[in-house]
Design an enzyme around this catalytic site. Structure first.
Site, short mmCIF file in Angstrom:
data_model
loop_
_atom_site.label_atom_id
_atom_site.label_comp_id
_atom_site.label_asym_id
_atom_site.label_seq_id
_atom_site.Cartn_x
_atom_site.Cartn_y
_atom_site.Cartn_z
N LYS A 1 2.87 -48.17 -1.42
CA LYS A 1 3.51 -47.26 -2.40
C LYS A 1 2.93 -45.85 -1.79
CE LYS A 1 2.02 -49.08 -6.01
NZ LYS A 1 2.89 -49.17 -7.29
N ARG A 2 3.57 -44.86 -2.10
CA ARG A 2 2.86 -43.66 -1.67
C ARG A 2 1.74 -43.29 -2.08
NH1 ARG A 2 6.57 -39.75 0.38
NH2 ARG A 2 4.56 -38.35 0.50
N LYS B 1 10.36 -55.70 -7.01
CA LYS B 1 10.63 -56.59 -6.03
C LYS B 1 9.54 -57.42 -5.83
CE LYS B 1 12.42 -52.15 -4.41
NZ LYS B 1 11.94 -50.81 -3.68
N THR C 1 9.29 -49.35 -9.00
CA THR C 1 10.26 -50.43 -8.49
C THR C 1 9.49 -51.51 -7.80
OG1 THR C 1 11.08 -48.65 -7.02
CG2 THR C 1 12.16 -48.87 -8.91
N HIS D 1 12.60 -38.65 -13.57
CA HIS D 1 11.93 -39.68 -12.93
C HIS D 1 10.11 -39.32 -13.00
CE1 HIS D 1 15.09 -41.76 -10.47
NE2 HIS D 1 15.45 -40.34 -10.68
N LYS E 1 -1.62 -43.51 -8.69
CA LYS E 1 -1.17 -44.89 -8.41
C LYS E 1 -2.80 -45.65 -8.21
CE LYS E 1 2.96 -43.35 -6.40
NZ LYS E 1 4.14 -44.36 -7.15
N1 LIG Z 1 9.99 -38.57 -8.17
N2 LIG Z 1 9.62 -39.65 -8.76
N3 LIG Z 1 9.49 -40.28 -9.25
C1 LIG Z 1 9.16 -41.71 -8.86
C2 LIG Z 1 8.80 -41.92 -7.38
N4 LIG Z 1 7.55 -41.49 -7.41
O1 LIG Z 1 9.87 -41.42 -6.63
O2 LIG Z 1 10.63 -42.23 -9.37
C3 LIG Z 1 10.75 -43.48 -9.06
C4 LIG Z 1 12.07 -43.92 -9.38
O3 LIG Z 1 12.58 -43.89 -10.89
C5 LIG Z 1 9.85 -44.29 -10.27
O4 LIG Z 1 9.95 -45.54 -10.10
C6 LIG Z 1 8.33 -43.85 -10.06
O5 LIG Z 1 7.61 -44.32 -11.15
C7 LIG Z 1 8.37 -42.24 -10.13
O6 LIG Z 1 7.02 -41.67 -9.67
#
Ligand SMILES: [N-]=[N+]=N[C@]1([C@H](N)O)O[C@H](CO)[C@@H](O)[C@H](O)[C@H]1O
Length: 812
Positions: A549-550, A661, A657, A368, A555
């Site tokens: 987002k976080r 949405k 993601t 990820h 980001k």
């Molecule tokens: N750990 N991790 N990774 C992430 C997100 N931060 O949770 O996974 C998400 C789910 O795959 C991704 O959409 C995102 O880009 C990626 O940074």
């Protein structure tokens, strides 16, 4: 139910509940209020009604759950096991109600009781068992697997405390423990019969040529099951969350009798810490022993449960891959390879090579992120201390891999510089590795595992992320959902590509008007909620520009707030220039130890305090940052957005993601060519996407240019004016140096290229304003974004996992 089943002389068909007519639903609700919750309508609190409603809905979830379980056993179907340290579920009540087709009945019954279903549902705490995208993806995938009739289990940890609660004090983030389990959780069933010992530490001795591990510490993993109902009430799967319980012998009676009470309870306390709290880091690994212990706790309990279930109806473990697929959600459960090999070799007498081949056929690994600080590696010393037998297996795997592939290129190997590399371990013990967007998968192949990819060219595949349309449209945006059904008929909920039918209506002014009305409704609902729950007043007729987002530097929330200052300065210079009123909405938590991210949060709040109080501009620009962004808040924010901020440094956001949405809810994206933004733009068309910034390859090149930050800033009058204002203390009266760290970083390093992308971002934001003024054009673009993003359904993603990785055919 096909053939009737008799157990203990009970015809199970007799247990099925009657059709949920409003009257029957009302009776069941009042029955649970009285006999399960133990109160009556006269004295019932919102909590009581919510619990009674939950039990009423839960009753209905059990039928598809039992029938799915029976069918899977009777037809000996292959199952997939999704192992994840995170499941960012959010609330379950309304989601289950919708998937069981009971929302209209429930709303009607509560109306007749003089109560408001939505208000009651709002009382439910979020199950915040995750940090961000990775955890939420796991939750969306579980719901899609159930909707598609894919036999599956989700395995996770039942943290007593999920992701911390965020509040602001003087604009600074302050964390407080989250406590979703402080009240009963109506969705979970304790399964004491499904408990497994999980060992830690101790030593391994060779006995008769076999390695025998005697753990020094042992805890019990107790199962807690939650039904995950699919849309349409045909199928339900299980989310099994493990809670750590001290095994009986952990309480040190001797010490207790010696009066050393705390010491006596110590081992017990240690056991409980394993499922006490979620580590609050998103894309950062801290390498703590407790974290490794949590990861092994989850993995060992799950793998033991999987093998036990398989052996209940099969006696030949060599055929395990025909009936079992295990998906590792990032490297967090990557110890699953060594654990399965351990069980096969130590408990079932397999040879090492045979055990490795078998495990590799069963396991899949999803990566990820490429962020170096997120790639897990554990010191050999720590692994030897906590998991001595597994270290042996990893060392043997490493030797075997070297023998198999001859001299390996520099940097290849499971153990390097005294560190066990969990990414490489997951790769060599999996038959498929996937990235989460097309661009990300290319970078995983080229930059993360180039050597392993050349050794195993068929292993890396792409499965672009997706989101469930049930929660993110049907639940979060009822007005839009209704318009989709009125326009396309029902069925889009499980066949999202049908949204493409909206293209036939884009030229219809009446449809555009109706579409616009759904956005207005969402804005009014959000404005009301912000006022009631956060005391924040926002105008309803403004462009809602949202970044949720976080908090992470890649980001680039920093670039967003710097642009906001530039925009404010521009308005002040020429207030009468016909500006588009904007509400800038931020939401997101920073990991508690991530200081730079916390400084950015404080800057956003400091800018908001000044801009929102400015009489010259406050009708044209508002900055709001409601605290404690979570799944439930996302369900209110996303439908109301006009503009979706997906502005990460290209090459750093694996997918995203939230971007999906927002587009599915008719927001236009301003974004870079990063992660799934690339595919969203391909699907919606370049004309319907506000693109800016350097590409991933240009980012790499720019970083190699000395002084790239200073050069960019000196080229940008707008950015210089912004940095000047910050340096003068405009947003920190009396403390001009408050943001010295941020300014220094921007001028002298700027690894995330905020300065280099600023002017391009600025120009594109101005194009957004110009476009928004052309109402009809904006509506068309928004409708086409909804029409062309059906591809980003998590149903599509899960189907790809089923055919490309798990080799499973759906039961429905
Ligand atoms: N750990 N991790 N990774 C992430 C997100 N931060 O949770 O996974 C998400 C789910 O795959 C991704 O959409 C995102 O880009 C990626 O940074």
């Amino acid at each position: 139910m096909s053939e009737s089943l008799e157990v203990h002389g009970v015809d199970l068909d007799d247990l099925t509940l009657p059709e949920p007519t409003p009257e029957q639903f009302r009776r069941s609700l009042l029955h649970h209020l009285q006999y399960t919750v133990g109160t009556d309508p006269e004295h019932a609190s919102k909590f009581d009604w919510r619990m009674a409603l939950s039990y009423t809905i839960r009753d209905r979830a059990l039928e598809p759950w039992f029938s799915a379980t029976r069918r899977t056993w009777n037809e000996d179907r292959k199952r997939v096991y999704y192992l994840s340290m995170e499941f960012l579920i959010g609330r379950l009540l309304e989601d289950a109600t919708i998937n069981l087709g009971l929302r209209d009945v429930a709303v009607e019954v509560f109306d007749r009781l003089g109560l408001d279903f939505a208000d009651i549902a709002d009382d439910e705490p979020d199950a915040a068992l995750g940090n961000g995208g990775l955890g939420r993806l796991a939750a969306c995938y579980l719901e899609s697997m159930a909707t598609l009739g894919c036999p599956a289990y989700g395995y996770g940890i039942r943290y007593e405390h999920g992701l911390f609660k965020q509040r602001f004090e003087g604009g600074r983030q302050v964390e407080a423990p989250e406590d979703w389990l402080v009240t009963d959780n109506p969705w979970s069933f304790t399964r004491p019969e499904s408990a497994y010992p999980v060992g830690f530490r101790g030593e391994v001795v060779e006995q008769d040529g076999r390695q025998v591990w005697t753990p020094q510490l042992q805890v019990l993993a107790e199962a807690h099951d939650t039904p995950v109902v699919g849309y349409g009430r045909q199928w339900a799967n299980t989310l099994r969350l493990w809670a750590a319980k001290p095994s009986a012998d952990l309480f040190d009676l001797e010490r207790f009798n010696a009066g050393d009470f705390t010491a006596a309870a110590e081992p017990e306390a240690w056991a409980r810490t394993l499922s006490r709290v979620l580590y609050p880091n998103d894309t950062t690994s801290r390498g703590k022993e407790l974290r490794l212990s949590q990861e092994y706790f989850l993995t060992s309990a799950s793998v033991q449960d999987i093998v036990r279930r398989y052996l209940e109806t099969h006696d030949d473990l060599r055929r395990l891959p025909e009936y079992v697929a295990i998906q590792m959600n990032d490297t967090h459960p990557a110890i699953a390879g060594p654990e399965l090999i351990r069980l096969l070799v130590d408990d079932h007498g397999f040879g090492f090579d045979a055990a490795v081949d078998l495990s590799t056929q069963v396991l899949g690994y999803t990566n990820h992120t490429l962020l170096p600080e997120a790639l897990e590696h554990w010191s050999v010393g720590l692994m030897r201390k906590v998991l001595p037998r597994h270290l042996q297996i990893i060392e043997q795997l490493d030797r075997r891999d070297a023998e198999l592939h001859g001299p390996r290129p520099e940097g290849v190997g499971l153990i390097l510089d005294d560190q066990v590399k969990m990414g490489d371990l997951a790769f060599v013990t999996s038959h498929k590795i996937n990235g989460v967007s097309a661009l990300h998968t290319d970078l995983v192949r080229r930059d993360l595992f180039p050597a392993l990819d050349s050794l195993h060219p068929d292993r890396i595949v792409n499965v672009t992320n997706g989101v469930t349309p049930r929660r993110w449209i049907a639940l979060a945006n009822p007005p839009l959902a209704q318009l989709l059904t009125d326009t396309l008929g029902s069925g889009w909920e499980t066949d999202l590509e049908r949204l493409r039918g909206l293209e036939d209506h884009v030229d219809d002014p009446a449809f555009r008007e109706a579409f616009g009305a759904t956005k207005r409704q969402a804005k009014e609902r959000l404005a009301g909620w912000l006022a009631d729950h956060h005391g924040i007043e926002v105008p309803k007729d403004a462009l809602y520009d949202v970044q949720v987002k976080r908090l992470h530097e890649y980001k680039r929330q920093l670039m967003n707030i710097l642009w906001t200052i530039a925009h404010w300065q521009r308005i002040k210079r020429d207030p009468g220039a016909g500006w588009v009123p904007r509400v800038k909405i931020f939401g997101g938590k920073a990991a508690p130890s991530y200081d730079m991210a916390k400084d950015i949060i404080r800057l956003i709040n400091d800018v908001a305090a000044v801009v929102n109080a400015d009489p010259e501009t406050r009708d044209l620009l508002q900055v709001v940052y409601p605290a404690n962004y979570n799944v439930s808040m996302a369900e209110k924010l996303i439908p109301a957005a006009d503009l979706s901020e997906q502005i990460s440094t290209a090459g750093m956001e694996a997918s995203g993601t939230g971007n999906m949405k927002f587009a599915l809810n008719g927001a236009l994206t301003i974004g870079t060519l990063d992660g799934a933004n690339v595919e969203i733009r391909e699907h919606v068309g370049a004309d319907n996407f506000f693109l800016f910034g350097l590409t991933a390859d240009e980012v790499t090149a720019r970083r190699n240019e000395p002084d790239h930050a200073r050069t960019a800033i000196e080229k940008s009058q707008a950015m210089r004016d912004v940095l000047q204002a910050i340096a003068e203390g405009t947003f920190s009266p009396g403390e001009p140096n408050r943001y010295g760290g941020i300014l220094d970083m921007l001028w002298n390093s700027d690894w995330f290229l905020v300065a280099s992308d600023f002017d391009s971002y600025d120009e594109t934001q101005q194009a957004v304003d110009r476009t928004y003024l052309d109402h009809e054009r904006w509506q068309r673009m928004a409708i086409l974004n909804v029409a062309r993003t059906g591809y980003f359904s998590s149903d599509r993603s899960v189907r790809e996992y089923m055919s490309h990785i798990w080799n499973i055919t759906p039961a429905l």
